[in-house]
Scaffold this active site. Structure first.
Site, PDB file in Angstrom:
ATOM      1  N   GLU A 115      -4.456   4.392  -8.271  1.00 46.77           N
ATOM      2  CA  GLU A 115      -5.699   5.064  -7.936  1.00 46.77           C
ATOM      3  C   GLU A 115      -5.732   6.451  -8.569  1.00 46.77           C
ATOM      4  OE1 GLU A 115      -8.336   6.820  -4.219  1.00 46.77           O
ATOM      5  OE2 GLU A 115      -6.777   5.345  -3.789  1.00 46.77           O
ATOM      6  N   HIS A 163       0.828  -1.204   0.000  1.00 48.59           N
ATOM      7  CA  HIS A 163       0.000   0.000   0.000  1.00 48.59           C
ATOM      8  C   HIS A 163       0.868   1.262   0.000  1.00 48.59           C
ATOM      9  CE1 HIS A 163      -2.887   2.827   2.232  1.00 48.59           C
ATOM     10  NE2 HIS A 163      -3.435   2.592   1.047  1.00 48.59           N
ATOM     11  N   GLU A 189       0.294  -0.517  -4.732  1.00 50.52           N
ATOM     12  CA  GLU A 189      -0.793   0.443  -4.918  1.00 50.52           C
ATOM     13  C   GLU A 189      -0.238   1.850  -4.752  1.00 50.52           C
ATOM     14  OE1 GLU A 189      -4.024   3.172  -3.541  1.00 50.52           O
ATOM     15  OE2 GLU A 189      -2.204   2.546  -2.489  1.00 50.52           O
ATOM     16  N   HIS A 240      -0.954  11.016  -2.385  1.00 50.71           N
ATOM     17  CA  HIS A 240      -2.289  10.606  -1.947  1.00 50.71           C
ATOM     18  C   HIS A 240      -3.225  11.774  -1.672  1.00 50.71           C
ATOM     19  CE1 HIS A 240      -5.367   9.498   1.055  1.00 50.71           C
ATOM     20  NE2 HIS A 240      -5.461   8.386   0.346  1.00 50.71           N
ATOM     21  N   ASP A 288      -1.097   6.328  -5.734  1.00 49.91           N
ATOM     22  CA  ASP A 288      -2.129   7.320  -6.023  1.00 49.91           C
ATOM     23  C   ASP A 288      -1.573   8.371  -6.971  1.00 49.91           C
ATOM     24  OD1 ASP A 288      -4.061   6.564  -3.644  1.00 49.91           O
ATOM     25  OD2 ASP A 288      -2.054   6.727  -2.793  1.00 49.91           O
TER      26      ASP A 288
END
Length: 256
Positions: free
Chosen positions: A110, A8, A36, A51, A38
């Protein structure tokens, strides 16, 4: 425990999230196959990896990401907030992450947006992914359903995933309407019934964010197809090794 480990925002327990240091540290763990991250846009349209919509928490800057050019963002320290050891870490561009990951990692990217906050975000991100020929190694996810629809308008075959922290009764119908093949869901909402229904429907399921061995074992017992998103790849590794060692001990006892 065969569930895939997704780091993450990189190895964000140790390194500052969404930085090259965090991603490099995640890559150093042989069992980490997914990371993952962003992404948002700078004022001049460069996809950057961060993020929060503001710079305040993870850099020494202030204000909205979208109000700063890439040249301005590049001057910020994105590491000292985590530890003095990471002083000088920068906000990376998506290009930097793709270049590092290409052929080595798969990415859950994301799309951090809300409403009309980032016109052109989807196209800018997809262009960079195409440049590195990583279409088959990336899934684009978002809470924002309009962003997911835009991705499908640009390329109907590009894999997309809905992010949700709930368990609506019409979840499968929503995924079908959005043409999503991936679901990123808060781990507490998953049980064996929901997981089986989603997997049977061809949906790849990722549970977030699980940092303890008990939670990881619970997900593994529910379904081996659930991807486990964690800030603690080290805990995932230790849990996996414990499970593997127990299995081989059981096998050797049966042979005896």
């Amino acid at each position: 425990m065969n569930n895939l480990c997704v780091a993450h925002r990189g190895f964000s327990y140790i390194a500052p999230e969404n930085t090259m240091a965090a991603i490099t540290m995640a890559m150093a763990e042989s069992f980490v196959q997914w990371v993952e991250i962003d992404t948002q846009l700078s004022k001049d349209g460069i996809p950057v990896v961060i993020h929060d919509f503001t710079l305040n928490r993870t850099t020494n800057g202030k204000g909205l990401v979208k109000d700063h050019t890439w040249a301005q963002l590049q001057q910020l320290d994105a590491g000292s907030w985590k530890s003095r050891a990471f002083r000088g870490e920068r906000i990376p561009t998506l290009d930097e992450v793709l270049k590092l990951s290409c052929g080595r990692l798969r990415l859950n990217i994301e799309l951090k947006t809300k409403g009309d906050m980032y016109p052109g975000l989807e196209q800018a991100v997809m262009e960079r992914i195409a440049y590195y020929h990583m279409q088959n190694d990336v899934v684009l996810t978002s809470f924002d359903t309009d962003a997911l629809r835009k991705v499908k308008e640009l390329n109907p075959n590009f894999p997309t995933g809905l992010i949700i922290d709930a368990r609506p009764l019409d979840l499968l119908e929503r995924l079908k309407e959005l043409r999503c093949s991936f679901l990123s869901i808060g781990a507490t909402h998953l049980d064996s019934t929901l997981a089986s229904m989603l997997v049977s429907a061809g949906i790849t399921v990722m549970a977030w964010t699980v940092d303890d061995a008990t939670g990881m074992k619970r997900l593994a017992s529910i379904n081996p197809e659930i991807m486990i998103c964690t800030n603690r790849p080290d805990v995932w590794g230790a849990t996996f090794l414990e499970h593997k060692q127990s299995f081989w001990h059981w096998k050797s006892q049966k042979r005896d």
